[in-house]
Design an enzyme around this catalytic site. Structure first.
Site, PDB file in Angstrom:
ATOM      1  N   LYS A  17      26.505 -32.123 -62.748  1.00 61.46           N
ATOM      2  CA  LYS A  17      25.839 -33.402 -62.413  1.00 61.46           C
ATOM      3  C   LYS A  17      24.940 -33.201 -61.217  1.00 61.46           C
ATOM      4  CE  LYS A  17      28.688 -34.356 -58.641  1.00 61.46           C
ATOM      5  NZ  LYS A  17      28.274 -34.319 -57.234  1.00 61.46           N
ATOM      6  N   ASP A 149      35.471 -37.214 -58.682  1.00 55.65           N
ATOM      7  CA  ASP A 149      34.314 -37.113 -59.583  1.00 55.65           C
ATOM      8  C   ASP A 149      34.689 -37.070 -61.060  1.00 55.65           C
ATOM      9  OD1 ASP A 149      32.297 -37.130 -57.738  1.00 55.65           O
ATOM     10  OD2 ASP A 149      32.069 -34.956 -57.647  1.00 55.65           O
TER      11      ASP A 149
HETATM   12  O1  C5P Z   1      38.430 -36.190 -54.567  1.00 58.56           O
HETATM   13  P1  C5P Z   1      38.123 -34.770 -54.314  1.00 58.56           P
HETATM   14  O2  C5P Z   1      39.352 -33.901 -54.420  1.00 58.56           O
HETATM   15  O3  C5P Z   1      36.992 -34.234 -55.113  1.00 58.56           O
HETATM   16  O4  C5P Z   1      37.631 -34.703 -52.809  1.00 58.56           O
HETATM   17  C1  C5P Z   1      37.658 -33.526 -52.031  1.00 58.56           C
HETATM   18  C2  C5P Z   1      37.698 -33.923 -50.571  1.00 58.56           C
HETATM   19  O5  C5P Z   1      36.454 -34.529 -50.186  1.00 58.56           O
HETATM   20  C3  C5P Z   1      38.759 -34.954 -50.228  1.00 58.56           C
HETATM   21  O6  C5P Z   1      39.983 -34.335 -49.916  1.00 58.56           O
HETATM   22  C4  C5P Z   1      38.177 -35.662 -49.025  1.00 58.56           C
HETATM   23  O7  C5P Z   1      38.396 -34.907 -47.865  1.00 58.56           O
HETATM   24  C5  C5P Z   1      36.677 -35.629 -49.304  1.00 58.56           C
HETATM   25  N1  C5P Z   1      36.191 -36.876 -49.928  1.00 58.56           N
HETATM   26  C6  C5P Z   1      36.013 -38.002 -49.132  1.00 58.56           C
HETATM   27  N2  C5P Z   1      35.566 -39.161 -49.709  1.00 58.56           N
HETATM   28  C7  C5P Z   1      35.258 -39.210 -51.019  1.00 58.56           C
HETATM   29  C8  C5P Z   1      35.419 -38.073 -51.838  1.00 58.56           C
HETATM   30  C9  C5P Z   1      35.881 -36.918 -51.249  1.00 58.56           C
HETATM   31  O8  C5P Z   1      36.264 -37.976 -47.932  1.00 58.56           O
HETATM   32  N3  C5P Z   1      34.804 -40.355 -51.548  1.00 58.56           N
END
Ligand code: C5P
Length: 298
Positions: A17, A149
């Site tokens: 994406k 995501d």
């Molecule tokens: O959700 P995901 O595991 O992809 O996110 C990785 C890291 O990115 C999370 O642990 C967090 O620290 C940060 N993040 C965030 N806010 C979001 C998405 C991700 O702070 N909306």
């Protein structure tokens, strides 16, 4: 996401994406950031082949379009593909197994959502292959627990505004295909590190609405002026390759380049397919990093 049957196996193309707009609207009590982002899937895909096995167990084998990506691919239970399969089996009490062969083309730590797309493909494919019968809403709930995501890829829209952590997906129509050149610098960036570095620059977050309106009208140059990513500054703090990548796109003749997600990949929205081939050719000669010429959809 595109599916095809090959004998007993199910083969899925899981797209990358690009974020055409990403605003951080505040920090949440759970530590995540509140987002408003506009995302499109593009024709750069990983390919996953799911072969059912009669015994329980998840077997994952990976090969890489670029050897350098192998070390960024987590092994065993740390891998989001394995975790997605395990969580689906646990949620449904399924006792079947699967062998998953993945061809990785989407570079890790690039802001193109490769890991999330692979995991989303795993949930959707295994729900079919194992006949576990989860509804779209059940799959959505599992996806949101696995990462921010995944829901975008599970829904597989042409274009979507995503909010909350990123897991609330509002699909929108895309009137015409969009053409891009993407540059991935040699190094990658970890999402959590980029969010940690983020500091708000303005009290009032920008809205995605003007960009959506421009896209509706189909004006590419007008659209380009409204592309935005609030994570560019923190990513550039962590890696000099971000500013260099954006500058290389500009120097090759690409207007208003943007970083995608938390980086490190950067892209240019092109006027059409010919413009993308022209810019991509020039960047391939000049830039340090990998270059793709892609369009929206899979
Ligand atoms: O959700 P995901 O595991 O992809 O996110 C990785 C890291 O990115 C999370 O642990 C967090 O620290 C940060 N993040 C965030 N806010 C979001 C998405 C991700 O702070 N909306």
């Amino acid at each position: 996401m595109r599916f095809r049957r090959q004998g007993a196996a199910l083969v899925v193309d899981a797209p990358a994406k690009l974020n055409l707009f990403l605003e951080v609207c505040g920090k949440r009590p759970d530590g995540y950031h509140q987002l408003e982002t506009l995302m499109v899937p593009i024709g750069l895909c990983d390919t996953l082949r799911f072969t059912p096995q009669p015994q329980p167990g998840i077997e994952l084998r990976a090969c890489f379009a670029c050897d350098a990506d192998a070390h960024g691919f987590p092994p065993g239970d740390d891998n989001l593909i394995v975790r997605a399969a395990q969580w689906l089996a646990a949620a449904t009490g399924c006792r079947l197994g699967v062998r998953i062969d993945v061809l990785k083309r989407i570079p890790p730590a690039s802001g193109m959502g490769g890991g999330s797309s692979d995991a989303a493909a795993t949930l959707v494919a295994l729900n079919r292959l194992w006949q576990t019968g989860l509804s779209d809403d059940d799959l959505d709930a599992l996806a949101a627990r696995l990462g921010s995501d995944l829901n975008f890829f599970v829904r597989s829209p042409q274009l979507a505004v995503c909010s909350g952590r990123g897991e609330i997906v509002e699909p929108r129509p895309l009137r015409r295909a969009l053409h891009f050149v993407v540059l991935r610098p040699l190094g990658g960036l970890a999402t959590a590190a980029v969010f940690r570095e983020y500091r708000p620059e303005t009290a009032r977050p920008r809205s995605v609405a003007p960009l959506l309106a421009r896209l509706e009208r189909g004006s590419i140059s007008g659209t380009r002026d409204l592309l935005f990513n609030a994570l560019t500054a923190p990513a550039a703090q962590l890696s000099a390759e971000i500013a260099a990548g954006l500058q290389q796109i500009r120097a090759a003749g690409g207007a208003a380049p943007l970083m995608t997600g938390s980086g490190s990949a950067c892209f240019c929205l092109c006027n059409g397919a010919r413009h993308a081939r022209w810019l991509g050719g020039r960047l391939r000669q000049r830039a340090a990093g990998r270059v793709w010429i892609v369009c929206t959809g899979v």
